[in-house]
Enzyme design. Structure first.
Site, mmCIF file in Angstrom:
data_model
loop_
_atom_site.group_PDB
_atom_site.id
_atom_site.type_symbol
_atom_site.label_atom_id
_atom_site.label_comp_id
_atom_site.label_asym_id
_atom_site.label_seq_id
_atom_site.Cartn_x
_atom_site.Cartn_y
_atom_site.Cartn_z
ATOM 1 N N THR A 580 0.817 -1.379 0.168
ATOM 2 C CA THR A 580 -0.130 0.157 -0.343
ATOM 3 C C THR A 580 0.930 0.981 0.192
ATOM 4 O O THR A 580 0.562 2.462 0.139
ATOM 5 C CB THR A 580 -0.644 0.057 1.030
ATOM 6 N N GLU A 650 2.586 12.245 1.923
ATOM 7 C CA GLU A 650 2.914 13.428 0.213
ATOM 8 C C GLU A 650 3.669 13.010 -0.784
ATOM 9 O O GLU A 650 3.961 14.188 -1.592
ATOM 10 C CB GLU A 650 2.815 14.613 0.823
#
Ligand code: MOS
Length: 685
Positions: A580, A650
């Site tokens: 993931t 991010e």
């Protein structure tokens, strides 16, 4: 650790692909009404009148709420960064920007609500507006943000004067829209003086807290659930208009009300990245050692809320220099309030800094990789604090090896394949790591399982799967014995999924709760709150790092740029779930690709309105735009945070746009300092 570090598919993956996983707008609620929002079509002024009688008798219409009829909201309610006028919906006649909600039409079905909303006559008294952003706008004022304070270290002017080479350039990025696949949706209902809601957001506890203040309720009178979220990218970090209006509608009409934004409304009424104009000055010795870094950034904000785009954060992290100066300028305009979006500050900031570094390498006739290696700092370049861990060099060198960087001729416009020009580029990135206070509780169940409860949320990143592994290792038990409860404000205070700090904040709380339960000999319930234990974090520079490599083709006849290869190497601490986490950083890189080549919110200066508030006009990278992407992790461990993790949210986005822009320069010999690199811009050059 037995579970952390192992690749596992998402726990809820089967539910998502078979359609049993429910998003906010899918949850069946008895007696449901539907609300449709009417947005202002003028940019600044006052509502003169709303003719409710014109739609009152339309089929299914239950009623209309506007500023003359809405229940009162508490003006003391604040957003993440302080006072936030966009929370105070339908409270007065003032229109602060085009897209401001002016009414909610409530009906028995969604179609009936939308038909009546489209027919609702609203008249305005218009005032002159100002939506034209320029860096030297007279309203510009210095901005100080919590995360990106201005610095002025050494003598920047003297160092620039003493430099063998100086690069001074401006870089511009447009308004961009978060554009999560799932539009914002909320369903709210009242049980006496208790407010219940199902909402699509990035943190149910913080949203519930704002909602409680807005409706002058105590925190335990409000419950917000957020089971599955189809992306947020920053735009769901707020208590959004869908939720406030659903709660107002439910209060007024005494039944549950669901408000789901249309795609156009997502563009017009939810968070965007501001337009930004940055100036970067770099001074270096002939051998490439930086003497001065001077980075100034101006960006637009709304008059309604303070949100500051911290573009200069990386500038204080990435490179050593004798003098560093940063400054942020905020320009208040009559626009949709900007808010955090996909690597806020760092994504546009890195485009400027890492483009300028590439320009400097060219001027010095130096390999851009070598330029970065020569300026690797020992300590925080602005803070002087030690780095808790810093593996940028590993990212750069491992990436260069895998990408084949040593084959590169650094002169531009040399590689051709038929009519196409081919080029490669790289950029370095950092994104700050840390944690915010969260609570968690773990209960030892009679059947030898453990219920782990934390007010976390999963935006689709795999947070459920990651936290299950973290809890299993913290308790030293198998993952099959962990039952995780998240997505509910009633589970207690918790940081949201944002700022690349979700997993770190939640892992910290789960680790402390697990330690406490083990002290209790795995009996009963252990509840913790990490507010006190985060104290050591400010003593170090803590960042995730990455290096992104890009290969592009440019067609000189059509101006079309295509990214052919992207490679990202990441140092994100201990990787909780390689499957993931890889997906998350690849998603970030696609966001960066999209920023480089496609995304651009356009505003008509005369009307002040967005003109491309849909996916036909606002382009986002689609499958056909996304090339061969590789992402991998270098060994890394964050000593200050439980399990050694940093955020992965991010960093994937940051610097990808710069790597692509640098590759476009290498392909074409033309430097693009304004994003996106549209084909008309390529042709003009
Ligand atoms: Mo993020 S842009 O902090 O949701």
């Amino acid at each position: 650790m037995n579970a952390v570090g192992i690749a596992r598919p998402r726990i809820e993956g089967r539910g998502k692909v078979t359609g049993t996983a429910r998003y906010a707008a899918d949850v069946p609620i008895p007696g449901l009404l539907f609300g449709s929002i009417v947005l202002s079509t003028v940019t600044r002024g006052r509502i003169r009148g709303i003719d409710v009688s014109a739609v009152q008798d339309m089929p299914g219409v239950v009623g209309v709420i506007d500023h003359t009829s809405a229940p009162c909201l508490n003006p003391k309610a604040q957003g993440v960064f302080g006072p936030d006028g966009q929370l105070l919906l339908l409270q007065d006649a003032a229109v602060p920007f085009a897209g401001w909600p002016v009414a909610l039409v409530v009906a028995e079905t969604l179609e009936q609500a939308q038909a009546a909303a489209a027919a609702l006559p609203v008249t305005y008294d218009e005032d002159p507006h100002d939506t034209a952003f320029t860096a030297d706008h007279p309203a510009g004022r210095p901005a100080v943000t919590l995360f990106d304070e201005p610095v002025d270290i050494g003598d920047v002017e003297a160092e620039l004067a003493a430099s063998a080479v100086v690069v001074e350039q401006r870089y511009r990025t447009p308004e961009e829209h978060c554009s999560a696949m799932e539009p914002h949706s909320a369903t709210a209902w009242w049980e006496g003086e208790r407010l219940e809601a199902i909402d699509s957001n990035q943190g149910p506890f913080t949203v519930a807290a704002v909602l409680a203040t807005l409706f002058s309720l105590s925190p335990d009178q409000v419950r917000v659930r957020t089971e599955h979220v189809g992306g947020g990218f920053g735009s769901k970090g707020l208590c959004g208009p869908q939720l406030i209006l659903a709660a107002l509608g439910a209060r007024r009409f005494g039944r549950p009300v669901r408000v789901t934004l249309t795609r156009a409304q997502v563009f017009l009424a939810t968070a965007m990245r501001p337009a930004i104009d940055q100036r970067v000055r770099l001074g270096a010795d002939a051998d490439g050692r930086l003497r001065a870094i001077w980075h100034e950034s101006a960006f637009e904000i709304s008059r309604l809320a303070e949100y500051l785009e911290g573009c200069t954060e990386l500038t204080k992290t990435l490179y050593a220099a004798s003098a560093i100066r940063t400054k942020l300028t905020a320009v208040p305009l009559d626009i949709l309030p900007p808010f955090s979006m996909r690597g806020p500050g760092a994504a546009p900031g890195s485009f400027a800094l890492e483009s300028a570094m590439d320009e400097l390498a060219t001027r010095l006739d130096l390999d851009p990789l070598e330029l970065r290696l020569r300026n690797e700092p020992e300590v925080g370049p602005a803070s002087g604090l030690p780095f808790s861990s810093r593996n940028l060099v590993a990212c750069l060198t491992a990436g260069a090896r895998r990408f084949g960087w040593d084959q590169r001729d650094h002169r531009p416009r040399l590689r051709r394949e038929g009519a196409l020009l081919i080029g490669t580029g790289l950029a370095a990135a950092s994104f700050s790591a840390g944690a915010f206070p969260s609570s968690a509780s773990i209960t030892a169940e009679p059947d030898d399982t453990f219920t782990v409860a934390i007010g976390a949320t999963d935006l689709g990143t795999g947070a459920r799967t990651a936290l299950t592994a973290i809890a299993a290792d913290a308790l030293a038990v198998g993952i099959e014995r962990i039952h995780l409860e998240i997505s509910d404000s009633a589970l207690g205070p918790a940081w949201g999924a944002g700022g690349s700090r979700g997993t770190t904040s939640w892992a910290w709380a789960i680790a402390e709760a697990a330690a406490k339960l083990r002290e209790q000999d795995y009996r009963g319930t252990a509840t913790v709150d990490t507010s006190r234990s985060l104290g050591d974090l400010p003593t170090h520079e803590r960042h995730a790092f990455s290096a992104v490599f890009a290969e592009v083709s440019a067609n000189p006849a059509t101006g079309e740029v295509r990214v052919r290869r992207l490679l990202g190497m990441f140092a994100i601490g201990q990787v909780v779930n390689p499957l993931t986490a890889r997906s998350q950083v690849v998603g970030g890189m696609i966001g960066g690709l999209s920023m480089a080549l496609h995304e651009e919110g356009l505003r008509d200066p005369v009307s002040g309105r967005h003109v491309n508030a849909d996916f036909a006009g606002y382009h986002i990278a689609a499958h056909a735009d996304v090339p061969d992407i590789e992402a991998d992790f270098v060994p890394d461990f964050e000593p200050g945070i439980p399990m050694g993790i940093k955020g992965a949210g991010e960093i994937g986005n940051v610097s990808t746009a710069a790597a692509i822009a640098n590759a476009v320069w290498h392909a074409t010999g033309v430097r693009h300092r304004s994003l996106p690199i549209r084909l008309d811009r390529v042709l003009e050059e």
